[in-house]
Design a protein around this motif. Sequence first.
Motif, PDB file in Angstrom:
ATOM      1  N   GLU A  20     -18.295 -13.904  33.397  1.00 27.08           N
ATOM      2  CA  GLU A  20     -19.690 -13.604  33.073  1.00 27.08           C
ATOM      3  C   GLU A  20     -20.369 -14.803  32.407  1.00 27.08           C
ATOM      4  OE1 GLU A  20     -22.260 -10.549  30.273  1.00 27.08           O
ATOM      5  OE2 GLU A  20     -20.289  -9.933  30.999  1.00 27.08           O
ATOM      6  N   ARG A  21     -19.666 -15.489  31.503  1.00 21.65           N
ATOM      7  CA  ARG A  21     -20.246 -16.660  30.858  1.00 21.65           C
ATOM      8  C   ARG A  21     -20.521 -17.761  31.882  1.00 21.65           C
ATOM      9  NH1 ARG A  21     -19.879 -12.999  27.734  1.00 21.65           N
ATOM     10  NH2 ARG A  21     -19.447 -13.145  25.491  1.00 21.65           N
ATOM     11  N   LEU A  22     -19.598 -17.930  32.821  1.00 16.90           N
ATOM     12  CA  LEU A  22     -19.798 -18.951  33.847  1.00 16.90           C
ATOM     13  C   LEU A  22     -20.977 -18.594  34.750  1.00 16.90           C
ATOM     14  CD1 LEU A  22     -16.107 -19.786  34.834  1.00 16.90           C
ATOM     15  CD2 LEU A  22     -17.588 -20.950  33.195  1.00 16.90           C
ATOM     16  N   LEU A  23     -21.143 -17.327  35.048  1.00 17.67           N
ATOM     17  CA  LEU A  23     -22.304 -16.903  35.833  1.00 17.67           C
ATOM     18  C   LEU A  23     -23.604 -17.269  35.134  1.00 17.67           C
ATOM     19  CD1 LEU A  23     -21.642 -13.287  37.219  1.00 17.67           C
ATOM     20  CD2 LEU A  23     -22.110 -15.350  38.550  1.00 17.67           C
ATOM     21  N   SER A  24     -23.619 -17.148  33.806  1.00 15.39           N
ATOM     22  CA  SER A  24     -24.848 -17.410  33.057  1.00 15.39           C
ATOM     23  C   SER A  24     -25.206 -18.888  33.018  1.00 15.39           C
ATOM     24  CB  SER A  24     -24.717 -16.879  31.621  1.00 15.39           C
ATOM     25  OG  SER A  24     -23.822 -17.676  30.859  1.00 15.39           O
TER      26      SER A  24
ATOM     27  N   THR B 296     -15.245 -25.993  21.343  1.00 14.07           N
ATOM     28  CA  THR B 296     -16.596 -25.530  21.600  1.00 14.07           C
ATOM     29  C   THR B 296     -16.590 -24.041  21.920  1.00 14.07           C
ATOM     30  OG1 THR B 296     -17.159 -27.696  22.481  1.00 14.07           O
ATOM     31  CG2 THR B 296     -18.633 -25.902  23.032  1.00 14.07           C
ATOM     32  N   SER B 297     -17.624 -23.321  21.468  1.00 15.18           N
ATOM     33  CA  SER B 297     -17.700 -21.885  21.716  1.00 15.18           C
ATOM     34  C   SER B 297     -18.967 -21.562  22.476  1.00 15.18           C
ATOM     35  CB  SER B 297     -17.679 -21.103  20.401  1.00 15.18           C
ATOM     36  OG  SER B 297     -17.798 -19.718  20.636  1.00 15.18           O
ATOM     37  N   THR B 298     -18.834 -20.715  23.494  1.00 15.71           N
ATOM     38  CA  THR B 298     -19.991 -20.179  24.201  1.00 15.71           C
ATOM     39  C   THR B 298     -19.923 -18.671  24.074  1.00 15.71           C
ATOM     40  OG1 THR B 298     -18.842 -20.088  26.305  1.00 15.71           O
ATOM     41  CG2 THR B 298     -20.000 -22.112  25.816  1.00 15.71           C
ATOM     42  N   GLY B 299     -20.512 -18.154  23.034  1.00 14.81           N
ATOM     43  CA  GLY B 299     -20.329 -16.751  22.696  1.00 14.81           C
ATOM     44  C   GLY B 299     -21.534 -15.891  22.963  1.00 14.81           C
ATOM     45  N   ALA B 300     -22.232 -16.141  24.059  1.00 18.33           N
ATOM     46  CA  ALA B 300     -23.416 -15.350  24.367  1.00 18.33           C
ATOM     47  C   ALA B 300     -23.045 -13.883  24.544  1.00 18.33           C
ATOM     48  CB  ALA B 300     -24.070 -15.876  25.649  1.00 18.33           C
TER      49      ALA B 300
ATOM     50  N   VAL C 224     -12.678  -9.548  41.371  1.00 17.92           N
ATOM     51  CA  VAL C 224     -13.656  -9.258  42.425  1.00 17.92           C
ATOM     52  C   VAL C 224     -13.873  -7.751  42.547  1.00 17.92           C
ATOM     53  CG1 VAL C 224     -14.262  -9.551  44.843  1.00 17.92           C
ATOM     54  CG2 VAL C 224     -13.025 -11.368  43.651  1.00 17.92           C
ATOM     55  N   VAL C 225     -12.780  -6.976  42.486  1.00  9.23           N
ATOM     56  CA  VAL C 225     -12.905  -5.515  42.505  1.00  9.23           C
ATOM     57  C   VAL C 225     -13.793  -5.053  41.351  1.00  9.23           C
ATOM     58  CG1 VAL C 225     -11.649  -3.337  42.254  1.00  9.23           C
ATOM     59  CG2 VAL C 225     -10.688  -5.169  43.664  1.00  9.23           C
ATOM     60  N   ALA C 226     -13.570  -5.602  40.151  1.00  7.62           N
ATOM     61  CA  ALA C 226     -14.369  -5.225  38.984  1.00  7.62           C
ATOM     62  C   ALA C 226     -15.829  -5.618  39.158  1.00  7.62           C
ATOM     63  CB  ALA C 226     -13.786  -5.869  37.726  1.00  7.62           C
ATOM     64  N   CYS C 227     -16.084  -6.796  39.726  1.00  7.14           N
ATOM     65  CA  CYS C 227     -17.463  -7.214  39.981  1.00  7.14           C
ATOM     66  C   CYS C 227     -18.170  -6.227  40.904  1.00  7.14           C
ATOM     67  CB  CYS C 227     -17.477  -8.607  40.607  1.00  7.14           C
ATOM     68  SG  CYS C 227     -17.100  -9.975  39.489  1.00  7.14           S
ATOM     69  N   ALA C 228     -17.497  -5.873  41.999  1.00  7.05           N
ATOM     70  CA  ALA C 228     -18.107  -4.964  42.974  1.00  7.05           C
ATOM     71  C   ALA C 228     -18.406  -3.610  42.358  1.00  7.05           C
ATOM     72  CB  ALA C 228     -17.190  -4.827  44.188  1.00  7.05           C
ATOM     73  N   ARG C 229     -17.513  -3.118  41.506  1.00  5.94           N
ATOM     74  CA  ARG C 229     -17.721  -1.820  40.860  1.00  5.94           C
ATOM     75  C   ARG C 229     -18.837  -1.865  39.828  1.00  5.94           C
ATOM     76  NH1 ARG C 229     -11.765   0.710  39.325  1.00  5.94           N
ATOM     77  NH2 ARG C 229     -11.014   1.035  41.474  1.00  5.94           N
ATOM     78  N   SER C 230     -19.033  -3.037  39.226  1.00  4.42           N
ATOM     79  CA  SER C 230     -19.917  -3.151  38.072  1.00  4.42           C
ATOM     80  C   SER C 230     -21.291  -3.703  38.409  1.00  4.42           C
ATOM     81  CB  SER C 230     -19.255  -4.059  37.020  1.00  4.42           C
ATOM     82  OG  SER C 230     -17.950  -3.618  36.721  1.00  4.42           O
ATOM     83  N   GLY C 231     -21.543  -3.982  39.675  1.00  2.00           N
ATOM     84  CA  GLY C 231     -22.834  -4.527  40.061  1.00  2.00           C
ATOM     85  C   GLY C 231     -23.020  -5.968  39.635  1.00  2.00           C
ATOM     86  N   VAL C 232     -21.920  -6.704  39.488  1.00  2.00           N
ATOM     87  CA  VAL C 232     -21.950  -8.107  39.103  1.00  2.00           C
ATOM     88  C   VAL C 232     -21.762  -8.958  40.364  1.00  2.00           C
ATOM     89  CG1 VAL C 232     -20.811  -9.888  37.713  1.00  2.00           C
ATOM     90  CG2 VAL C 232     -21.006  -7.547  36.834  1.00  2.00           C
TER      91      VAL C 232
END
Length: 298
Positions: free
Chosen positions: A126-130, A2-6, A152-160
């Motif tokens: 990101e896909r799981l967040l969606s 299965t693909s979730t390619g949003a 987590v570091v990347a999320c904090a830097r990226s506003g995610v």
Amino acid sequence: MTSTGAPSSYTWQLPPVRTSTQATPPELAERRASMDSLPRPAHPGVDISDVRYGDVPCVVCAPPQARGTALYLHGGGYRLGSVALSTAFAARLAVATGARVVAADYRLAPEHPFPAAPHDAAQVYERLLSESDAPPVVLGDSAGGGLGAALVVACARSGVSVPGGLVLLSAWLDLRCAAGSYRSRAATDQLFSLDAARQAADQYLQGHPADDPLASPLLGDLDAFPPTLLCASTDEVLLDDSVAFGSALARAGVATSASYVPGVPHAWPSVFLDLPASAETLDVVARFVRPLLAKEPS
């Protein structure tokens, strides 16, 4: 599969993916081949399926009436490991926590140096967040623990949105490989060593600075981190990584729990599944994770 390619809806603050400058050592290829030849086990009561989140192959382990989602990132020094090898542990995580566990097959070094692995982890996350109103919990062992903290570091830097929680098992959190426990625990750690860490770091970083918090999250700004559980063996060379990271989280005001277990190997819960200590640590993980999961069925 299965693909979730949003398409991506975030601008991740990550360095661009680079081309490798190193060939794959024959002994590394042989180790991978011997590991990949092992059959993927079934687990009674857990639905196991292959899913592709964007470009990243994943295995999803779902218990009956799963509640919430957890992202699992396997260990292996950024150069070994796969979701096929990790399925048995991911299934046990699913049963223990009640979560749908997604294990990501992120790209490995030296063919895919830093930051390929953080890009893959970010894509799956990101896909799981969606898919849910609540952020998933992230779990990782060894290098996968370092990758989870780097995410987590990347999320904090990226506003995610950061994960709902973070579980780090024998995590490799500082690729400078300078901790005192590399030497003080050299005689008791049979799975990892200073030489292996230096070699793995060189194959992963390929000239990128080891003090980049996306590679060594111990050196990052930890203020935005979610509740974190650290588990490590008192006999392993990465002990000081966990101790230092826990202290840094506490100084940043992050809710932090720690479990230090004597007489067990590096990454024991995921590598030595049948040890009594592994079952005990899995229970610690489950008691930490369950309250952090989304309340609605996933």
